[in-house]
Scaffold this active site. Structure first.
Site, PDB file in Angstrom:
ATOM      1  N   GLU A  82       0.839  -1.204   0.000  1.00 47.59           N
ATOM      2  CA  GLU A  82       0.000   0.000   0.000  1.00 47.59           C
ATOM      3  C   GLU A  82       0.867   1.243   0.000  1.00 47.59           C
ATOM      4  OE1 GLU A  82      -2.789  -0.267   3.257  1.00 47.59           O
ATOM      5  OE2 GLU A  82      -3.805  -1.988   2.401  1.00 47.59           O
TER       6      GLU A  82
ATOM      7  N   HIS B 139      -7.948   1.448   1.497  1.00 48.51           N
ATOM      8  CA  HIS B 139      -7.856   1.185   2.939  1.00 48.51           C
ATOM      9  C   HIS B 139      -8.651   2.215   3.749  1.00 48.51           C
ATOM     10  CE1 HIS B 139      -5.165  -0.824   6.183  1.00 48.51           C
ATOM     11  NE2 HIS B 139      -6.337  -0.516   6.682  1.00 48.51           N
TER      12      HIS B 139
HETATM   13  P1  NAD Z   1     -10.958  -9.687  16.097  1.00 47.08           P
HETATM   14  O1  NAD Z   1      -9.714 -10.041  16.813  1.00 47.08           O
HETATM   15  O2  NAD Z   1     -12.165  -9.324  16.884  1.00 47.08           O
HETATM   16  O3  NAD Z   1     -11.376 -10.902  15.138  1.00 47.08           O
HETATM   17  C1  NAD Z   1     -10.475 -11.644  14.374  1.00 47.08           C
HETATM   18  C2  NAD Z   1     -10.975 -13.070  14.334  1.00 47.08           C
HETATM   19  O4  NAD Z   1     -10.115 -13.828  13.459  1.00 47.08           O
HETATM   20  C3  NAD Z   1     -10.928 -13.774  15.712  1.00 47.08           C
HETATM   21  O5  NAD Z   1     -12.203 -14.297  16.047  1.00 47.08           O
HETATM   22  C4  NAD Z   1      -9.904 -14.891  15.531  1.00 47.08           C
HETATM   23  O6  NAD Z   1     -10.255 -16.043  16.252  1.00 47.08           O
HETATM   24  C5  NAD Z   1      -9.992 -15.118  14.028  1.00 47.08           C
HETATM   25  N1  NAD Z   1      -8.841 -15.813  13.474  1.00 47.08           N
HETATM   26  C6  NAD Z   1      -7.524 -15.712  13.832  1.00 47.08           C
HETATM   27  N2  NAD Z   1      -6.782 -16.539  13.075  1.00 47.08           N
HETATM   28  C7  NAD Z   1      -7.636 -17.161  12.226  1.00 47.08           C
HETATM   29  C8  NAD Z   1      -7.452 -18.123  11.203  1.00 47.08           C
HETATM   30  N3  NAD Z   1      -6.254 -18.614  10.916  1.00 47.08           N
HETATM   31  N4  NAD Z   1      -8.540 -18.527  10.507  1.00 47.08           N
HETATM   32  C9  NAD Z   1      -9.774 -18.044  10.788  1.00 47.08           C
HETATM   33  N5  NAD Z   1     -10.006 -17.149  11.772  1.00 47.08           N
HETATM   34  C10 NAD Z   1      -8.944 -16.711  12.468  1.00 47.08           C
HETATM   35  O7  NAD Z   1     -10.579  -8.536  15.087  1.00 47.08           O
HETATM   36  P2  NAD Z   1     -11.566  -7.552  14.310  1.00 47.08           P
HETATM   37  O8  NAD Z   1     -11.757  -6.319  15.121  1.00 47.08           O
HETATM   38  O9  NAD Z   1     -12.765  -8.286  13.856  1.00 47.08           O
HETATM   39  O10 NAD Z   1     -10.634  -7.145  13.077  1.00 47.08           O
HETATM   40  C11 NAD Z   1     -10.214  -8.089  12.116  1.00 47.08           C
HETATM   41  C12 NAD Z   1      -9.130  -7.504  11.238  1.00 47.08           C
HETATM   42  O11 NAD Z   1      -9.703  -6.490  10.424  1.00 47.08           O
HETATM   43  C13 NAD Z   1      -8.015  -6.759  12.006  1.00 47.08           C
HETATM   44  O12 NAD Z   1      -7.010  -7.624  12.470  1.00 47.08           O
HETATM   45  C14 NAD Z   1      -7.490  -5.790  10.980  1.00 47.08           C
HETATM   46  O13 NAD Z   1      -6.410  -6.371  10.294  1.00 47.08           O
HETATM   47  C15 NAD Z   1      -8.667  -5.615  10.027  1.00 47.08           C
HETATM   48  N6  NAD Z   1      -9.161  -4.233  10.029  1.00 47.08           N
HETATM   49  C16 NAD Z   1      -9.173  -3.542   8.859  1.00 47.08           C
HETATM   50  C17 NAD Z   1      -9.636  -2.238   8.818  1.00 47.08           C
HETATM   51  C18 NAD Z   1      -9.682  -1.473   7.520  1.00 47.08           C
HETATM   52  O14 NAD Z   1      -9.522  -0.262   7.541  1.00 47.08           O
HETATM   53  N7  NAD Z   1      -9.931  -2.108   6.387  1.00 47.08           N
HETATM   54  C19 NAD Z   1     -10.049  -1.616  10.002  1.00 47.08           C
HETATM   55  C20 NAD Z   1     -10.057  -2.347  11.195  1.00 47.08           C
HETATM   56  C21 NAD Z   1      -9.601  -3.648  11.196  1.00 47.08           C
END
Ligand code: NAD
Length: 303
Positions: A256, A277
């Site tokens: 990015e 993003h």
């Molecule tokens: P979270 O920790 O609540 O949820 C992540 C989930 O993924 C958890 O339930 C975990 O058990 C699961 N997980 C971990 N490893 C895994 C695997 N190998 N296979 C399947 N599931 C698995 O996090 P969240 O708040 O839901 O956020 C998720 C992701 O979204 C963040 O880590 C971040 O990278 C991304 N995000 C992106 C933006 C954006 O601007 N696009 C903004 C916020 C977050």
């Protein structure tokens, strides 16, 4: 005076709350890595979003560093191990941007299914491509959610309102009130739409690769608002060209901004919808993120 440096934009109210504390000397300016390395020995609290990479060398030069505040969720831009070794607290704001990311995910899903972006681009270029832009409905389709945490759950709630059947794969979740928990193979075999909500870790890097895509239904739509590195983008490119994958909607990229050759050819495809993003880029999410982060930092500093 405690030196606080904010290296990525922070919500104005959150900034005012910090600057109102007489014990803090707050600076807010985006510095590139070499400049950040110059000032870091004086900094006790470093605040970033996702743009600044808080690498091991920055952490090791930060001899006074006590707290790294991440305004957001993903910690993949911070060397958390290096921080841990030095006893530096890493604070983030889980949940504060979940609704914004979930809403964008639904928006991208509909945009990919109904060619909203393509229709806009065509019309702006004076083209009336009505016949080429027949799409598909969400209603009655199966949505496969990979990673059913905070954002995945918000997506599930919204997709349920569209009349979708929801299945999810998450090795750390056994039961869920909306989604039926399934194995990854079953999800790949049954989902018409697949959306990714996992953190980027060693385990999830290129989770969506050539072999995994081959197991998906023909004509699947993939949405990614998690992290670009979760998808092998070369494999996705090939699958979009062959139309194994009907369309992809991406908010995040492994590089990015996505300006290298691979990302350029990916973005040039007609069946790609993309945003830069902006999952958490809403007024409400940034207010929540800023407030929560500053409150956590002040609590940690006992201020
Ligand atoms: P979270 O920790 O609540 O949820 C992540 C989930 O993924 C958890 O339930 C975990 O058990 C699961 N997980 C971990 N490893 C895994 C695997 N190998 N296979 C399947 N599931 C698995 O996090 P969240 O708040 O839901 O956020 C998720 C992701 O979204 C963040 O880590 C971040 O990278 C991304 N995000 C992106 C933006 C954006 O601007 N696009 C903004 C916020 C977050």
């Amino acid at each position: 005076m405690i030196r606080v440096h904010i290296n990525d934009p922070l919500d104005q109210e959150a900034l005012s709350l910090l600057t109102s504390k007489p014990q803090l000397n707050v600076t807010s300016e985006h510095l590139d890595k070499s400049k950040l390395l110059e000032i870091i020995p004086e900094v006790e609290v470093l605040i970033v979003r996702s743009a600044t990479k808080v690498t091991r060398d920055i952490i090791e030069k930060g001899s006074k560093l006590k707290i790294i505040g991440r305004a957001g969720v993903g910690l993949d831009n911070i060397d958390v191990n290096a921080a841990k070794e030095r006893g530096i607290k890493v604070l983030n704001t889980p949940g504060a941007s979940a609704i914004s990311v979930a809403e964008l995910t639904i928006g991208l899903m509909i945009s990919a299914a109904r060619h909203i972006a393509r229709g806009t681009i065509d019309l702006k270029s004076g083209l009336w491509t009505k016949k080429e832009l027949e799409g598909v409905e969400l209603f009655g389709k199966t949505l496969g959610i990979i990673g059913l945490g905070t954002i995945g759950t918000e997506v599930a709630k919204r997709a349920a309102a569209f009349g979708m059947n929801i299945v999810a794969y998450d090795p750390y979740v056994t039961k869920h009130e909306i989604a039926k928990m399934v194995t990854l193979d079953e999800l790949l075999r049954t989902a018409d739409f697949i959306t990714l909500h996992v953190p980027l870790t060693e385990e999830t890097k290129h989770l969506i690769n050539k072999e995994v895509i081959e197991k998906m239904k023909d004509g699947v739509i993939i949405v990614n608002t998690s992290r670009g590195g979760v998808i092998d983008e070369e494999a996705l490119y090939q699958a979009l060209v062959s139309r194994k994958v009907y369309a992809a909607a991406l908010d995040v990229f492994e590089v990015e901004p996505p300006q290298d050759e691979l990302r350029k050819k990916l973005l040039s495809l007609p069946n790609i919808v993309a945003t830069p993003h902006i999952g958490a880029s809403t007024i409400e999410a940034q207010q929540r993120v800023g407030k929560e982060l500053v409150e956590r930092i002040l609590k940690e500093l006992s201020l």
